[in-house]
Design an enzyme around this catalytic site. Structure first.
Site, PDB file in Angstrom:
ATOM      1  NE  ARG A  50      -3.487   2.745   1.001  1.00 23.58           N
ATOM      2  CZ  ARG A  50      -4.139   3.434   0.065  1.00 23.58           C
ATOM      3  NH1 ARG A  50      -4.241   2.970  -1.167  1.00 23.58           N
ATOM      4  NH2 ARG A  50      -4.710   4.581   0.350  1.00 23.58           N
ATOM      5  CG  HIS A  52      -2.069   5.642   3.609  1.00 30.34           C
ATOM      6  ND1 HIS A  52      -3.352   5.180   3.354  1.00 30.34           N
ATOM      7  CD2 HIS A  52      -2.207   6.690   4.457  1.00 30.34           C
ATOM      8  CE1 HIS A  52      -4.218   5.916   4.025  1.00 30.34           C
ATOM      9  NE2 HIS A  52      -3.553   6.847   4.694  1.00 30.34           N
ATOM     10  CB  CYS A  55      -5.118  11.820   4.911  1.00 33.51           C
ATOM     11  SG  CYS A  55      -6.695  12.680   5.122  1.00 33.51           S
ATOM     12  CB  CYS A  66     -11.076  11.659   2.816  1.00 33.20           C
ATOM     13  SG  CYS A  66     -10.120  11.568   4.339  1.00 33.20           S
ATOM     14  CB  CYS A  68      -7.221   8.855   4.237  1.00 32.54           C
ATOM     15  SG  CYS A  68      -7.326   9.890   2.768  1.00 32.54           S
ATOM     16  NE  ARG A  95      -6.432  13.628  -4.237  1.00 34.42           N
ATOM     17  CZ  ARG A  95      -7.569  14.305  -4.133  1.00 34.42           C
ATOM     18  NH1 ARG A  95      -7.631  15.593  -4.411  1.00 34.42           N
ATOM     19  NH2 ARG A  95      -8.659  13.692  -3.760  1.00 34.42           N
ATOM     20  CB  THR A 115     -11.722  16.945  -4.003  1.00 39.78           C
ATOM     21  OG1 THR A 115     -10.345  16.824  -3.707  1.00 39.78           O
ATOM     22  CG2 THR A 115     -12.078  15.918  -5.062  1.00 39.78           C
ATOM     23  CG  ASP A 127      -2.587  13.612  -7.328  1.00 41.83           C
ATOM     24  OD1 ASP A 127      -1.617  13.889  -6.591  1.00 41.83           O
ATOM     25  OD2 ASP A 127      -3.120  12.489  -7.358  1.00 41.83           O
ATOM     26  NE  ARG A 129      -1.326  11.925  -4.425  1.00 45.48           N
ATOM     27  CZ  ARG A 129      -2.315  11.069  -4.218  1.00 45.48           C
ATOM     28  NH1 ARG A 129      -2.250  10.219  -3.226  1.00 45.48           N
ATOM     29  NH2 ARG A 129      -3.374  11.085  -4.997  1.00 45.48           N
ATOM     30  CE  LYS A 155      -1.604   6.383  -4.134  1.00 48.35           C
ATOM     31  NZ  LYS A 155      -2.315   5.938  -2.924  1.00 48.35           N
TER      32      LYS A 155
HETATM   33  N1  LIG Z   1      -6.015  18.631  -1.953  1.00 47.43           N
HETATM   34  C1  LIG Z   1      -6.839  17.780  -1.347  1.00 47.43           C
HETATM   35  N2  LIG Z   1      -6.298  16.660  -0.845  1.00 47.43           N
HETATM   36  C2  LIG Z   1      -7.138  15.797  -0.257  1.00 47.43           C
HETATM   37  C3  LIG Z   1      -8.519  16.020  -0.147  1.00 47.43           C
HETATM   38  N3  LIG Z   1      -9.072  14.989   0.494  1.00 47.43           N
HETATM   39  C4  LIG Z   1      -8.058  14.134   0.764  1.00 47.43           C
HETATM   40  N4  LIG Z   1      -6.894  14.620   0.318  1.00 47.43           N
HETATM   41  C5  LIG Z   1      -5.559  14.021   0.346  1.00 47.43           C
HETATM   42  O1  LIG Z   1      -5.533  13.034  -0.637  1.00 47.43           O
HETATM   43  C6  LIG Z   1      -4.541  12.076  -0.323  1.00 47.43           C
HETATM   44  C7  LIG Z   1      -5.140  10.704  -0.557  1.00 47.43           C
HETATM   45  O2  LIG Z   1      -5.432  10.649  -1.904  1.00 47.43           O
HETATM   46  P1  LIG Z   1      -6.766  10.080  -2.500  1.00 47.43           P
HETATM   47  O3  LIG Z   1      -7.031  10.834  -3.765  1.00 47.43           O
HETATM   48  O4  LIG Z   1      -7.857  10.051  -1.444  1.00 47.43           O
HETATM   49  O5  LIG Z   1      -6.445   8.588  -2.819  1.00 47.43           O
HETATM   50  P2  LIG Z   1      -5.174   8.033  -3.596  1.00 47.43           P
HETATM   51  O6  LIG Z   1      -4.051   7.973  -2.625  1.00 47.43           O
HETATM   52  O7  LIG Z   1      -4.934   8.817  -4.852  1.00 47.43           O
HETATM   53  O8  LIG Z   1      -5.688   6.641  -4.075  1.00 47.43           O
HETATM   54  P3  LIG Z   1      -5.906   5.324  -3.232  1.00 47.43           P
HETATM   55  O9  LIG Z   1      -4.616   4.567  -3.312  1.00 47.43           O
HETATM   56  O10 LIG Z   1      -7.001   4.616  -3.920  1.00 47.43           O
HETATM   57  O11 LIG Z   1      -6.263   5.730  -1.828  1.00 47.43           O
HETATM   58  C8  LIG Z   1      -4.118  12.340   1.101  1.00 47.43           C
HETATM   59  O12 LIG Z   1      -2.834  12.989   1.055  1.00 47.43           O
HETATM   60  C9  LIG Z   1      -5.167  13.311   1.607  1.00 47.43           C
HETATM   61  O13 LIG Z   1      -4.651  14.231   2.552  1.00 47.43           O
HETATM   62  C10 LIG Z   1      -9.046  17.206  -0.698  1.00 47.43           C
HETATM   63  O14 LIG Z   1     -10.237  17.458  -0.683  1.00 47.43           O
HETATM   64  N5  LIG Z   1      -8.158  18.064  -1.278  1.00 47.43           N
HETATM   65 ZN   LIG Z   2      -8.051  11.716   3.701  1.00 44.59          ZN
END
Ligand SMILES: Nc1nc2c(ncn2[C@@H]2O[C@H](COP(=O)(O)OP(=O)(O)OP(=O)(O)O)[C@@H](O)[C@H]2O)c(=O)[nH]1
Ligand SMILES: [Zn+2]
Length: 201
Positions: A50, A52, A55, A66, A68, A95, A115, A127, A129, A155
């Site tokens: 994973r 991660h 968050c 969310c 997370c 993100r 979002t 995003d 990242r 990812k």
């Molecule tokens: N900018 C922003 N970041 C968010 C928001 N909600 C959650 N996050 C961040 O998004 C990140 C998690 O990403 P997600 O898009 O939920 O999921 P992912 O990591 O892309 O995909 P998964 O592997 O499926 O969980 C964490 O760093 C959270 O802090 C939001 O509304 N705005």
């Molecule tokens: Zn979150």
């Protein structure tokens, strides 16, 4: 050259079993990141994994905005059940925009934005990242092939581009509730998240 340096390790007992906790330092920024490891993850077969993204609100403050925190717990449980796997806890809050900007994004969401729109209004991409540090942490630990628990196809692509093979993508659909439904639907609609498993090969 690797973007991270392995700095320290210890045991980490959890409700689901005892992991090894490894601390890494990111060379460019000095940021710290962590890996939770169970069993022997070097070489084959592919490792249950994973990636991660931090968050604080979901992982530590029980936010229902969310998914997370629920995903974090489910991933640790699955790794412990398998007895072998790795969870990277990467400090890419919001993100990649950081906690304070994420709170501002939440404020815009309270006023009706989704979002993605909220990020754009604040001047960021949807995003931000970069997964180089994740690949380098895995390479440092001898991991070459993953069974990756994620709904985010980006990812998977990022890992493959960085030389880590993803032999299977395992959907991680956890904690849907009335407060995060819209968020999850936006991820599926605008960010391409997938909520079914896909074998990669
Ligand atoms: N900018 C922003 N970041 C968010 C928001 N909600 C959650 N996050 C961040 O998004 C990140 C998690 O990403 P997600 O898009 O939920 O999921 P992912 O990591 O892309 O995909 P998964 O592997 O499926 O969980 C964490 O760093 C959270 O802090 C939001 O509304 N705005
Ligand atoms: Zn979150």
């Amino acid at each position: 050259m690797s973007s991270v340096t392995r700095m320290a390790n210890s045991k980490l007992p959890t409700p689901w079993g005892t992991f090894t906790l490894i601390g890494f330092e990111e060379k460019g920024t000095g940021k710290d990141h962590a890996a939770l490891v169970m069993g022997n993850i070097e070489d084959s077969p592919a490792v249950l994994a994973r990636i991660h993204s931090e968050c604080l609100t979901g992982d530590a403050l029980f936010s229902l905005r969310c998914d997370c925190g629920f995903q974090l717990q489910a991933a640790m449980e699955r790794i412990a059940k398998e007895g072998r796997g790795v969870l990277l806890y990467v400090r890419q809050e919001g993100r990649g925009i950081g906690l304070l900007n994420k709170i501002s994004a939440y404020n815009l969401q309270d006023q009706g934005k989704d979002t993605v729109e909220a990020n754009v209004e604040l001047g960021f991409d949807a995003d931000m990242r970069d997964y180089t540090i994740c690949a380098d942490m895995l390479i440092d630990m001898g991991v070459k092939q993953l069974k990756l628990m994620t709904n985010n196809p980006r990812k998977v692509t990022a890992m493959e581009t960085l030389g880590i093979e993803v032999v299977e993508r395992i959907a991680l659909q956890e904690g849907r509730n009335p407060f995060n439904e819209h968020y999850l639907d936006t991820k599926a609609g605008k960010l391409g998240h997938m909520f079914k498993d896909t074998p990669q090969k």
